[in-house]
Motif scaffolding. Structure first.
Motif, PDB file in Angstrom:
ATOM      1  N   ALA A  34     -18.752  57.383  45.030  1.00 57.94           N
ATOM      2  CA  ALA A  34     -18.949  56.940  43.645  1.00 57.94           C
ATOM      3  C   ALA A  34     -20.439  56.777  43.354  1.00 57.94           C
ATOM      4  O   ALA A  34     -20.931  57.175  42.286  1.00 57.94           O
ATOM      5  N   GLY A  35     -21.156  56.214  44.312  1.00 52.22           N
ATOM      6  CA  GLY A  35     -22.595  56.032  44.137  1.00 52.22           C
ATOM      7  C   GLY A  35     -23.345  57.348  44.056  1.00 52.22           C
ATOM      8  O   GLY A  35     -24.230  57.527  43.208  1.00 52.22           O
ATOM      9  N   GLY A  41     -25.299  61.927  38.097  1.00 57.63           N
ATOM     10  CA  GLY A  41     -25.174  61.794  36.647  1.00 57.63           C
ATOM     11  C   GLY A  41     -26.392  61.130  36.022  1.00 57.63           C
ATOM     12  O   GLY A  41     -26.853  61.537  34.948  1.00 57.63           O
ATOM     13  N   SER A  42     -26.923  60.110  36.695  1.00 57.15           N
ATOM     14  CA  SER A  42     -28.102  59.423  36.160  1.00 57.15           C
ATOM     15  C   SER A  42     -29.314  60.347  36.146  1.00 57.15           C
ATOM     16  O   SER A  42     -30.136  60.309  35.219  1.00 57.15           O
ATOM     17  N   MET A  43     -29.426  61.202  37.159  1.00 60.98           N
ATOM     18  CA  MET A  43     -30.518  62.175  37.175  1.00 60.98           C
ATOM     19  C   MET A  43     -30.392  63.139  36.008  1.00 60.98           C
ATOM     20  O   MET A  43     -31.391  63.496  35.362  1.00 60.98           O
ATOM     21  N   GLY A  44     -29.171  63.568  35.721  1.00 60.51           N
ATOM     22  CA  GLY A  44     -28.953  64.453  34.576  1.00 60.51           C
ATOM     23  C   GLY A  44     -29.389  63.809  33.273  1.00 60.51           C
ATOM     24  O   GLY A  44     -30.004  64.465  32.420  1.00 60.51           O
ATOM     25  N   LEU A  45     -29.076  62.524  33.096  1.00 56.86           N
ATOM     26  CA  LEU A  45     -29.494  61.808  31.884  1.00 56.86           C
ATOM     27  C   LEU A  45     -31.017  61.771  31.767  1.00 56.86           C
ATOM     28  O   LEU A  45     -31.575  62.008  30.689  1.00 56.86           O
ATOM     29  N   VAL A 133     -31.193  52.665  34.761  1.00 58.92           N
ATOM     30  CA  VAL A 133     -30.292  51.575  35.163  1.00 58.92           C
ATOM     31  C   VAL A 133     -29.161  52.112  36.035  1.00 58.92           C
ATOM     32  O   VAL A 133     -28.826  51.539  37.087  1.00 58.92           O
ATOM     33  N   LEU A 134     -28.552  53.218  35.623  1.00 57.22           N
ATOM     34  CA  LEU A 134     -27.458  53.800  36.404  1.00 57.22           C
ATOM     35  C   LEU A 134     -27.946  54.325  37.748  1.00 57.22           C
ATOM     36  O   LEU A 134     -27.224  54.276  38.745  1.00 57.22           O
ATOM     37  N   ALA A 136     -30.339  52.983  39.549  1.00 58.19           N
ATOM     38  CA  ALA A 136     -30.458  51.808  40.416  1.00 58.19           C
ATOM     39  C   ALA A 136     -29.087  51.353  40.911  1.00 58.19           C
ATOM     40  O   ALA A 136     -28.909  51.028  42.091  1.00 58.19           O
ATOM     41  N   LEU A 137     -28.101  51.327  40.002  1.00 58.12           N
ATOM     42  CA  LEU A 137     -26.745  50.950  40.391  1.00 58.12           C
ATOM     43  C   LEU A 137     -26.190  51.930  41.419  1.00 58.12           C
ATOM     44  O   LEU A 137     -25.594  51.529  42.429  1.00 58.12           O
ATOM     45  N   ALA A 138     -26.408  53.217  41.184  1.00 54.78           N
ATOM     46  CA  ALA A 138     -25.927  54.239  42.109  1.00 54.78           C
ATOM     47  C   ALA A 138     -26.563  54.078  43.483  1.00 54.78           C
ATOM     48  O   ALA A 138     -25.892  54.174  44.516  1.00 54.78           O
ATOM     49  N   GLY A 139     -27.860  53.837  43.503  1.00 54.55           N
ATOM     50  CA  GLY A 139     -28.542  53.642  44.774  1.00 54.55           C
ATOM     51  C   GLY A 139     -27.999  52.445  45.537  1.00 54.55           C
ATOM     52  O   GLY A 139     -27.786  52.504  46.750  1.00 54.55           O
ATOM     53  N   ALA A 140     -27.758  51.346  44.815  1.00 59.22           N
ATOM     54  CA  ALA A 140     -27.198  50.158  45.457  1.00 59.22           C
ATOM     55  C   ALA A 140     -25.809  50.441  46.019  1.00 59.22           C
ATOM     56  O   ALA A 140     -25.453  49.959  47.101  1.00 59.22           O
ATOM     57  N   LEU A 141     -25.019  51.241  45.319  1.00 62.97           N
ATOM     58  CA  LEU A 141     -23.671  51.563  45.781  1.00 62.97           C
ATOM     59  C   LEU A 141     -23.702  52.388  47.062  1.00 62.97           C
ATOM     60  O   LEU A 141     -23.052  52.045  48.051  1.00 62.97           O
ATOM     61  N   TYR A 142     -24.457  53.482  47.059  1.00 65.41           N
ATOM     62  CA  TYR A 142     -24.390  54.352  48.238  1.00 65.41           C
ATOM     63  C   TYR A 142     -25.166  53.779  49.426  1.00 65.41           C
ATOM     64  O   TYR A 142     -24.766  53.948  50.574  1.00 65.41           O
ATOM     65  N   ILE A 143     -26.258  53.083  49.168  1.00 67.86           N
ATOM     66  CA  ILE A 143     -26.976  52.445  50.274  1.00 67.86           C
ATOM     67  C   ILE A 143     -26.141  51.290  50.843  1.00 67.86           C
ATOM     68  O   ILE A 143     -26.031  51.121  52.057  1.00 67.86           O
TER      69      ILE A 143
END
Length: 222
Positions: A34-35, A41-45, A133-134, A136-143
């Motif tokens: 998910a992360g 997706g955040s990179m695409g934005l 923001v997304l 950062a959230l993604a990084g926190a999820l996968y890390i």
């Protein structure tokens, strides 16, 4: 890093086999992928905002100006190039490392296929702000899933361990270098580059403890 009411949540230094044996595997796998998907997706934005990118993506965008490759393909290719640098650093990639190298690039290309750069400036600002923001959230999820660092983060931590230099110095040197090369290649630098640099650290600092999974049998922690 903050502590929970029960005990501090820390990142464990695990080899690839320990990562798989550390417990909570279904939850951690879901969180990992998910992360990674959210990261792409955040990179695409951020790319479609056309207001600037983080240093590594400035390099990726610069490369796309000179090679007939999609952005995501360049991300994947560069991930494996960076992984080659792990060999002299004597680092082993984990499941998260290899997944990072592949999934983020694929999802980035899918996002770029579905989205287009808006004409309105305010909407482009929404894109870059949401992307940061997304991200950062993604990084926190996968890390926080604790399956090993991504190729670029692993390069940084490996250099810190082998050279004895500070994380701040190594990270700054790496990011300034890739930013400069990317800019020289024609990569997108702008307001978003500065905003990302200022915001990503504090955001991940807040979010990472929330999403770091407590392991059953952690090894040495960082």
């Amino acid at each position: 890093m903050t502590a929970t009411a029960e005990a501090p949540r820390t990142l464990a230094a695990l080899n690839p086999l320990q990562q798989l044996r550390a417990g909570h595997l279904p939850r951690r796998l879901v969180q990992l992928y998910a992360g990674l998907a959210l990261y792409g997706g955040s990179m695409g934005l951020m790319i479609e905002s056309n207001l600037g990118l983080d240093p590594w993506d400035v390099l990726h965008s610069g490369i796309t100006k000179h090679l007939p490759l999609s952005f995501g393909t360049v991300v994947i290719a560069m991930s494996f190039v960076v992984l080659l640098a792990w060999i002299p650093l004597r680092q082993w990639p984990g499941l998260g490392t290899i997944s990072n190298a592949i999934v983020i690039g694929l999802v980035t290309d899918l996002t770029l296929y579905l989205l287009h750069t808006p004409d309105a400036l305010w909407l482009r600002i929404v894109f870059i702000a949401s992307g940061i923001v997304l991200n950062a959230l993604a990084g926190a999820l996968y890390i926080g899933a604790q399956f090993g660092p991504g190729p670029r983060d692993g390069l940084m931590t490996g250099l810190v361990r082998r050279t004895g230099l500070s994380v701040r110095l190594v990270r700054t040197t790496l990011e300034v270098s890739v930013l400069a090369i990317g800019w020289l290649l024609g990569g997108v630098v702008g307001f978003g580059t500065v905003a990302y640099a200022l915001a990503i650290g504090p955001l991940v600092h807040v979010l990472l403890p929330i999403f770091t999974v407590r392991l059953d049998h952690p090894a040495r922690t960082t």
